[in-house]
Structures are given as structure tokens and as C-alpha cells.
Design a protein around this motif. Structure first.
Motif, short mmCIF file in Angstrom:
data_model
loop_
_atom_site.label_atom_id
_atom_site.label_comp_id
_atom_site.label_asym_id
_atom_site.label_seq_id
_atom_site.Cartn_x
_atom_site.Cartn_y
_atom_site.Cartn_z
N UNK A 130 37.83 47.23 36.75
CA UNK A 130 37.72 45.88 36.18
C UNK A 130 36.31 45.72 35.64
N UNK A 131 36.14 44.86 34.64
CA UNK A 131 34.79 44.56 34.17
C UNK A 131 34.03 43.92 35.32
N UNK A 132 32.77 44.26 35.45
CA UNK A 132 31.96 43.76 36.57
C UNK A 132 31.33 42.42 36.21
N UNK A 133 32.13 41.34 36.24
CA UNK A 133 31.57 40.00 36.07
C UNK A 133 31.81 39.23 37.36
N UNK A 134 31.26 38.04 37.49
CA UNK A 134 31.34 37.30 38.75
C UNK A 134 32.79 36.98 39.13
N UNK A 135 33.61 36.59 38.17
CA UNK A 135 35.01 36.24 38.47
C UNK A 135 35.77 37.46 39.00
N UNK A 184 34.85 38.41 42.61
CA UNK A 184 35.51 37.57 43.61
C UNK A 184 36.97 37.97 43.77
N UNK A 185 37.65 38.26 42.65
CA UNK A 185 39.04 38.70 42.70
C UNK A 185 39.15 40.02 43.46
N UNK A 186 38.24 40.94 43.18
CA UNK A 186 38.28 42.24 43.86
C UNK A 186 38.07 42.08 45.36
N UNK A 187 37.09 41.29 45.76
CA UNK A 187 36.82 41.11 47.20
C UNK A 187 38.01 40.46 47.89
N UNK A 237 28.51 49.70 29.94
CA UNK A 237 29.30 48.62 30.52
C UNK A 237 29.42 48.86 32.02
N UNK A 238 29.28 47.79 32.81
CA UNK A 238 29.44 47.89 34.26
C UNK A 238 30.87 47.54 34.63
N UNK A 239 31.46 48.39 35.50
CA UNK A 239 32.83 48.16 35.93
C UNK A 239 32.92 48.30 37.45
N UNK A 240 33.94 47.65 38.03
CA UNK A 240 34.25 47.79 39.46
C UNK A 240 35.43 48.74 39.54
N UNK A 241 35.29 49.85 40.29
CA UNK A 241 36.37 50.82 40.38
C UNK A 241 37.46 50.33 41.33
#
Length: 198
Positions: A37-42, A45-48, A1-5
Motif C-alpha cells: 500500500x502507499x505509505x500515507x497516514x490513512x 492506520x488501515x494496515x495497523x 515512493x514509500x510503500x507498506x509491504x
């Protein structure tokens, strides 16, 4: 699974990195603890949109951890436990024990911040790493002993177990008789009056 730290995770990456981890690690640790967070497009955008806020919050937490680390770094604590004659503890010292000991000493440390590679199961002075923040860690010396006197000796650098098993050279030694037969026991010489009777 890809995640954003969302924060720096040891041996994984820094804030904002997209990393691939095992599903169980993500579902059971990273996501519930708000570390990723799960690394999906939504979510990207929230992270950025929140990146500046997250980095500022992380910097504040790091400053607090650095100030707390000055009180804890290099601290030495004494833990009295029962142990066998060989120095093995009856039980072991866990992260919870150390957290309670440090908390009683005035430090704000949770058991999750104490990094024990393996439980402490023998007396002696052990170095334990405490991670106050993903980027701030300090070392604490834990002196595990059977009595306060033994703890004092260990603090001075004396190896208590080696001292206990050191042999006494001034003890009794038996004279060596080169003419004795193998397996023969030494006998007291006969007295003159016994020889006269024979």
C-alpha cells in the motif's frame, strides 16, 4: 515512493515494513498485485487495524505452501527437445514450459512461481527454483534431452556431450618415418617385376 509491504517480498522486506522503491516498480507490480500500500497516514492506520488478520492469512498460505512443497521438492522432470549436435536447443525452455510440465505431473505451480535466472538453452540437467510462497522455495531438477534414452543417461550422471565428442584411440594411425622429406607422401614400394622392366 514509500510503500507498506502487505507480504514478504524477496530482496525488499517483510510484512509491515515501510520501504522506498522506484515509482514504476510500485505502480506496475507491488500495488496492482496487492503486495503493498502507499505509505500515507490513512493507509498506515488501515494496515495497523488489519495487521493481525494479514499475518494470520500469511501463516495459512505458508502452511499450504509447505505441505505442497513436500511433493515438489527434489522432483526430477524430463523434457524432450530438439537440439543441434553441439547440444544447443532450437529455441529455449521457458517458465511456462516448466509450469505446464509440473502441472501435468500433479503439482499446483504457476509460471510466476518458477524462478529462471536465464532461459535454458542447452541439453543437460538443470536445477530450477520454484517459489511457492515468499518464504517457501524448493528446487526441481529439469532433465532436458533429445530422446528418452539420452535423458536416462543424463539421469545416471553421464555427460552426453562429452561422450559424443570423445575420440576413439583405437583408430587408424600412420607410421612415422623420420627420414621422409617434409610434405612428401608415402608411396608403395615398387614390385620386383616393375623393377626388372626398368
Amino acid at each position: 515512493m514509500e510503500v507498506i509491504l502487505l507480504e514478504r517480498v524477496e530482496k525488499l522486506g517483510a510484512i509491515g515494513e515501510i520501504v522506498t522503491v522506484k515509482n514504476g516498480y510500485a505502480r506496475n507490480f507491488l500495488l496492482p498485485n496487492n503486495k503493498a500500500l502507499r505509505a500515507n497516514e490513512a493507509n498506515k492506520k488501515v494496515f495497523e487495524a488489519n495487521r493481525a488478520h494479514l499475518e494470520a492469512e500469511n501463516a495459512k498460505k505458508r502452511e499450504v505452501a509447505v505441505s505442497e512443497s513436500k511433493d515438489i521438492d527434489g522432483k526430477s522432470v524430463i523434457l524432450i527437445r530438439q537440439a543441434s549436435n553441439t547440444g544447443q536447443l532450437y529455441g529455449s525452455v521457458s517458465a511456462r514450459d516448466l509450469a505446464e510440465l509440473l502441472h501435468a505431473d500433479g503439482a499446483h505451480v504457476n509460471k510466476s512461481q518458477i524462478v529462471l535466472d536465464k532461459p535454458i538453452k542447452a541439453i543437460g540437467v538443470h536445477e530450477v527454483r520454484v517459489t511457492l510462497h515468499p518464504e517457501v522455495s524448493v528446487t526441481v531438477k529439469v532433465n532436458v534431452a533429445r530422446s528418452p534414452e539420452e535423458a536416462d543417461l543424463q539421469a545416471q550422471g553421464v555427460d552426453v556431450m562429452a561422450e559424443m565428442f570423445e575420440r576413439d584411440d583405437a583408430g587408424f594411425t600412420e607410421d612415422y618415418d623420420p627420414n621422409a622429406e617434409p610434405g612428401a607422401t608415402a608411396e608403395a614400394p615398387a614390385r620386383e617385376d616393375e623393377q626388372a622392366e626398368a
